[in-house]
Enzyme design. Structure first.
Site, PDB file in Angstrom:
ATOM      1  N   GLU A 117       0.819  -1.198   0.000  1.00 22.43           N
ATOM      2  CA  GLU A 117       0.000   0.000   0.000  1.00 22.43           C
ATOM      3  C   GLU A 117       0.861   1.261   0.000  1.00 22.43           C
ATOM      4  OE1 GLU A 117      -2.085  -3.035   2.767  1.00 22.43           O
ATOM      5  OE2 GLU A 117      -0.078  -2.613   2.004  1.00 22.43           O
TER       6      GLU A 117
ATOM      7  N   SER B  89      18.033 -40.670 -14.206  1.00 23.85           N
ATOM      8  CA  SER B  89      16.789 -39.905 -14.290  1.00 23.85           C
ATOM      9  C   SER B  89      16.939 -38.583 -15.040  1.00 23.85           C
ATOM     10  CB  SER B  89      16.266 -39.618 -12.880  1.00 23.85           C
ATOM     11  OG  SER B  89      17.190 -38.799 -12.167  1.00 23.85           O
TER      12      SER B  89
ATOM     13  N   GLY C 135      11.490 -41.202  -4.656  1.00 24.10           N
ATOM     14  CA  GLY C 135      10.284 -41.916  -4.319  1.00 24.10           C
ATOM     15  C   GLY C 135      10.154 -42.301  -2.861  1.00 24.10           C
TER      16      GLY C 135
END
Length: 355
Positions: A68, A185, A282
């Site tokens: 503000e 991966s 995982g």
């Protein structure tokens, strides 16, 4: 931070913007400080009169002026009497590291304040609304409320529980595999999905991986720009029961039970960390889900099929006995990330957990 060119953003004559549109603009401004305001929320503000945007601002960092105040400053020497200020979160009404924003709103003689959502802090919720109304200022609340709440869902959890919001992010093939049997991966997903990961790390105060992911991938877990330059380094945490040789600045923790998780999250909340990103693998995903601490998931899927009985699933842990043990996910959203797609949603807290 305010804008000198705010006036150029007013809507064309005859095409007045709605309260919701102005609020969404304020939300867009708030996101410019994503990941930089902890432990404060991200907040944006827009000042409007007669369809013209007079000022804009957003909170840049804890201890700095609130949105503000930045919006008022960006308006320059304009008289703001009779204007409306749109702010994504209820203005503060008490002293902290900065003065209360309600004082500035009252002093500048705003006619109306439009709020996206109330302050989640039970000690402050609704107090600014009451104060402003006693000074004859019209207050409208709940504009684009769901959107504004989502901006600060991590802050909302932290301020009410003292614990960070936990987001579990995983990348997988369409058949739910995150790596080959030997742990390879990189990379399952494409550049757009990996850019999204950078955005999530920017959001996070801390990033956590399991010991297997740390040993196999040697992740940096930093926020990097397109040129590879480091822009931010969140707190980096590895979960493992085995002693690891970690780079400087990294932390290691053992989390074997739900109580371990809850106690550790409480510690992180005191530091104060508002948001925690889990990036796999995982077994870490299974541990966190079993402990019931995951608030939200975001899974990135690549259009690939890996197969193989020994390839690694997106969630590890023991095998379920029945389908009734599956965890429900609410509020699902799907977004394209180049050739990949992201699925996100909120994990429904189960009474009995199996992972």
């Amino acid at each position: 931070m305010g804008h000198d060119d705010a006036a150029h953003l007013h809507s064309p004559a005859g095409d007045a913007m709605t309260d919701e549109q102005y609020m969404l603009r304020a939300a867009e401004l708030a996101q410019r400080a994503l990941g930089n305001t902890t432990p404060n929320p991200i907040v944006g503000a827009v000042i409007v009169r007669n369809g013209e945007i007079l000022g804009e601002g957003w909170h840049t960092r804890a201890g700095q002026p609130h949105a503000e105040i930045e919006a008022i400053r960006s308006a320059g020497n304009r008289d703001l009497a009779g204007a409306t200020i749109y702010v994504t979160l209820e203005p503060c009404s008490s002293w902290g590291r900065t003065p209360p924003c309600t004082d500035a709103i009252i002093r500048n003689r705003f006619a109306r304040v439009v709020i996206g959502c109330l302050d989640p802090n039970p000690n402050h919720a609704g107090k600014a609304v009451e104060l402003l109304r006693t000074h004859g200022i019209e207050v409208t609340g709940g504009v684009a409320e769901e959107h504004c709440r989502k901006l600060n869902e991590a802050f909302f959890k932290w301020i009410t529980t003292g614990k960070p919001f936990v987001l579990l992010k995983m990348a997988a093939t369409l058949d739910g595999r995150i790596a080959t049997h030997c742990g390879c991966s990189q990379w399952i997903t494409g550049p757009e999905a990996r850019a999204r990961v950078q955005h999530l790390r920017q959001w996070a105060d801390a990033v956590m991986v399991g010991g297997g992911t740390f040993r196999t991938d040697s992740p940096r877990l930093t926020v990097r720009d397109s040129a590879g330059n480091t822009r931010k380094t969140p707190c980096r945490i590895v979960v493992s029961n085995s002693r690891l040789e970690l780079p400087d600045g990294w932390e290691q923790v053992s989390l074997n039970t739900a109580a371990d998780w809850e106690n550790y999250l409480a510690e992180l909340g005191k530091r104060p960390f508002v948001s925690l990103l889990l990036e796999g693998g995982g077994e870490l995903a299974a541990s966190a889900l079993n402990a019931g601490v995951v608030d939200k998931i975001e899974f990135h899927y690549a259009p690939k099929l890996l197969g193989g009985a020994g390839s690694r699933p997106v969630i590890g842990g023991p095998d379920p006995r029945t389908l009734s043990e599956a965890l429900a996910v609410d509020g699902m959203e799907l977004v394209r990330l180049g050739p990949d797609f992201a699925v996100s949603g909120y994990v429904r807290k189960p009474e009995e957990r199996r992972f």
